[in-house]
Design a protein around this motif. Structure first.
Motif, PDB file in Angstrom:
ATOM      1  N   LEU A  63     -28.156 -97.350  65.746  1.00 51.55           N
ATOM      2  CA  LEU A  63     -28.600 -96.502  64.806  1.00 51.55           C
ATOM      3  C   LEU A  63     -29.411 -96.928  63.182  1.00 51.55           C
ATOM      4  CD1 LEU A  63     -26.715 -93.806  66.251  1.00 51.55           C
ATOM      5  CD2 LEU A  63     -29.080 -93.919  66.259  1.00 51.55           C
ATOM      6  N   GLU A  64     -28.037 -97.547  62.819  1.00 53.85           N
ATOM      7  CA  GLU A  64     -28.152 -97.544  61.178  1.00 53.85           C
ATOM      8  C   GLU A  64     -29.209 -98.702  60.909  1.00 53.85           C
ATOM      9  OE1 GLU A  64     -26.596 -95.497  59.755  1.00 53.85           O
ATOM     10  OE2 GLU A  64     -26.030 -94.600  60.957  1.00 53.85           O
ATOM     11  N   LEU A  65     -30.101 -98.665  61.017  1.00 52.14           N
ATOM     12  CA  LEU A  65     -31.092-100.056  60.633  1.00 52.14           C
ATOM     13  C   LEU A  65     -31.153 -99.924  59.429  1.00 52.14           C
ATOM     14  CD1 LEU A  65     -33.000-101.798  61.513  1.00 52.14           C
ATOM     15  CD2 LEU A  65     -34.667-100.189  61.928  1.00 52.14           C
ATOM     16  N   THR A  84     -39.438 -98.923  68.016  1.00 50.08           N
ATOM     17  CA  THR A  84     -39.550 -98.099  69.286  1.00 50.08           C
ATOM     18  C   THR A  84     -38.438 -97.467  70.014  1.00 50.08           C
ATOM     19  OG1 THR A  84     -41.105 -99.442  70.336  1.00 50.08           O
ATOM     20  CG2 THR A  84     -42.030 -97.819  69.179  1.00 50.08           C
ATOM     21  N   LEU A  85     -37.427 -98.300  69.767  1.00 51.76           N
ATOM     22  CA  LEU A  85     -36.553 -98.084  70.910  1.00 51.76           C
ATOM     23  C   LEU A  85     -35.944 -97.588  70.104  1.00 51.76           C
ATOM     24  CD1 LEU A  85     -35.453-101.274  72.755  1.00 51.76           C
ATOM     25  CD2 LEU A  85     -36.004 -99.192  74.168  1.00 51.76           C
ATOM     26  N   TRP A  86     -35.616 -97.993  68.591  1.00 52.32           N
ATOM     27  CA  TRP A  86     -35.075 -96.910  67.500  1.00 52.32           C
ATOM     28  C   TRP A  86     -35.410 -95.769  67.060  1.00 52.32           C
ATOM     29  CZ3 TRP A  86     -36.554 -95.970  61.780  1.00 52.32           C
ATOM     30  CH2 TRP A  86     -35.151 -95.826  61.079  1.00 52.32           C
ATOM     31  N   LEU A  87     -36.502 -95.779  67.163  1.00 48.58           N
ATOM     32  CA  LEU A  87     -36.218 -94.465  67.033  1.00 48.58           C
ATOM     33  C   LEU A  87     -36.251 -93.888  68.072  1.00 48.58           C
ATOM     34  CD1 LEU A  87     -38.829 -91.849  66.179  1.00 48.58           C
ATOM     35  CD2 LEU A  87     -40.316 -92.863  67.515  1.00 48.58           C
ATOM     36  N   ALA A  88     -36.251 -93.865  69.660  1.00 48.78           N
ATOM     37  CA  ALA A  88     -35.977 -93.617  71.072  1.00 48.78           C
ATOM     38  C   ALA A  88     -34.628 -93.050  70.915  1.00 48.78           C
ATOM     39  CB  ALA A  88     -35.940 -94.694  72.147  1.00 48.78           C
ATOM     40  N   ASN A  89     -34.051 -94.084  70.136  1.00 48.43           N
ATOM     41  CA  ASN A  89     -32.255 -93.829  69.800  1.00 48.43           C
ATOM     42  C   ASN A  89     -32.690 -92.785  68.895  1.00 48.43           C
ATOM     43  OD1 ASN A  89     -31.690 -96.366  71.594  1.00 48.43           O
ATOM     44  ND2 ASN A  89     -30.962 -97.533  69.514  1.00 48.43           N
ATOM     45  N   LEU A  90     -32.467 -93.292  67.810  1.00 52.26           N
ATOM     46  CA  LEU A  90     -32.532 -91.731  66.788  1.00 52.26           C
ATOM     47  C   LEU A  90     -32.993 -90.521  67.315  1.00 52.26           C
ATOM     48  CD1 LEU A  90     -34.176 -93.713  63.973  1.00 52.26           C
ATOM     49  CD2 LEU A  90     -32.233 -92.538  63.258  1.00 52.26           C
ATOM     50  N   ARG A  95     -31.050 -86.830  65.713  1.00 48.95           N
ATOM     51  CA  ARG A  95     -30.781 -87.592  63.982  1.00 48.95           C
ATOM     52  C   ARG A  95     -32.451 -87.092  63.084  1.00 48.95           C
ATOM     53  NH1 ARG A  95     -26.920 -92.889  62.974  1.00 48.95           N
ATOM     54  NH2 ARG A  95     -28.195 -92.930  61.308  1.00 48.95           N
ATOM     55  N   ASP A  96     -32.274 -87.402  61.896  1.00 49.93           N
ATOM     56  CA  ASP A  96     -33.836 -86.229  60.951  1.00 49.93           C
ATOM     57  C   ASP A  96     -34.841 -88.286  61.404  1.00 49.93           C
ATOM     58  OD1 ASP A  96     -36.489 -86.540  59.763  1.00 49.93           O
ATOM     59  OD2 ASP A  96     -35.131 -85.171  58.114  1.00 49.93           O
ATOM     60  N   TRP A  97     -35.128 -88.452  62.664  1.00 53.90           N
ATOM     61  CA  TRP A  97     -36.119 -89.753  62.455  1.00 53.90           C
ATOM     62  C   TRP A  97     -36.984 -90.191  61.345  1.00 53.90           C
ATOM     63  CZ3 TRP A  97     -41.553 -89.235  63.414  1.00 53.90           C
ATOM     64  CH2 TRP A  97     -41.992 -87.613  63.472  1.00 53.90           C
ATOM     65  N   ARG A  98     -38.075 -88.882  60.949  1.00 55.12           N
ATOM     66  CA  ARG A  98     -38.718 -88.292  59.913  1.00 55.12           C
ATOM     67  C   ARG A  98     -37.997 -89.363  58.946  1.00 55.12           C
ATOM     68  NH1 ARG A  98     -44.333 -86.635  59.551  1.00 55.12           N
ATOM     69  NH2 ARG A  98     -43.612 -85.678  61.225  1.00 55.12           N
ATOM     70  N   GLU A 100     -35.712 -90.849  58.339  1.00 54.79           N
ATOM     71  CA  GLU A 100     -34.312 -92.417  58.684  1.00 54.79           C
ATOM     72  C   GLU A 100     -36.050 -93.126  58.157  1.00 54.79           C
ATOM     73  OE1 GLU A 100     -31.766 -92.958  59.639  1.00 54.79           O
ATOM     74  OE2 GLU A 100     -30.375 -91.340  60.862  1.00 54.79           O
ATOM     75  N   GLY A 101     -37.119 -92.400  59.098  1.00 52.68           N
ATOM     76  CA  GLY A 101     -38.583 -93.699  58.718  1.00 52.68           C
ATOM     77  C   GLY A 101     -38.496 -93.825  57.489  1.00 52.68           C
TER      78      GLY A 101
END
Length: 166
Positions: A63-65, A84-90, A95-98, A100-101
């Motif tokens: 998660l904490e990239l 893409t695995l990080w995104l799936a985890n988020l 979590r707010d994937w946008r 985080e991106g």
């Protein structure tokens, strides 16, 4: 140097990314986003570790990239496998994937040591038949575009062959 490597499943992305990372001076840092949740994923992770061998320093970061990039900056070239695995985890963690991106794209702009990121191109197949899969495909497309914009170079792998697109 920020390099994004994308392509389909089993296109040779990870091997190519590992070779590119090893070509940079310093101790290679492997930032793994996968989690060994079942026997198949455990076997995949073990195969990746065996292929890489001794020189790599592994960091398991589901998660904490952004924090991991900050902590490893200056320690050598970093390979992030995969976005893409990080995104799936988020998404699974709620979590707010946008956000985080966007934080990742901003962080990439301030890195001193090279970062090579692997991601999957998930938008070239048929439209998924369920809402969750469509939401994931759309989120992955957005994340890939956001990171590609921040990257110095983008390479697309097809059947093990890299094509430089940026």
């Amino acid at each position: 140097m920020i390099l994004l490597i994308t392509g389909g499943a089993r296109s040779g992305k990870s091997g190519y990314a590992e070779a590119r990372t090893l070509a940079v001076p310093g101790v290679p840092q492997y930032i793994a986003t996968a989690q060994a949740r079942d026997a198949e994923m455990s076997a995949r992770i073990a195969a990746h570790q065996a292929r890489r061998g001794a020189p790599w320093r592994d960091h398991e970061v589901p998660l904490e990239l952004v924090a991991a990039l900050a902590q490893t900056d200056g320690a050598g070239p970093r390979l992030v496998d995969c976005l893409t695995l990080w995104l799936a985890n988020l998404m699974e963690a709620g979590r707010d994937w946008r956000a985080e991106g966007l934080a990742l794209a901003k962080a990439l702009g301030s890195q001193q040591s090279p970062v090579i990121l692997v991601t999957n191109e998930v938008g070239m197949g048929i439209v998924p038949d369920n809402a969750l899969a469509r939401a994931y495909r759309d989120a992955a497309g957005w994340l890939n575009q956001t990171v590609a914009e921040a990257a110095d170079e983008v390479h697309f792998l097809v059947s093990g062959l890299p094509l430089k697109v940026k």
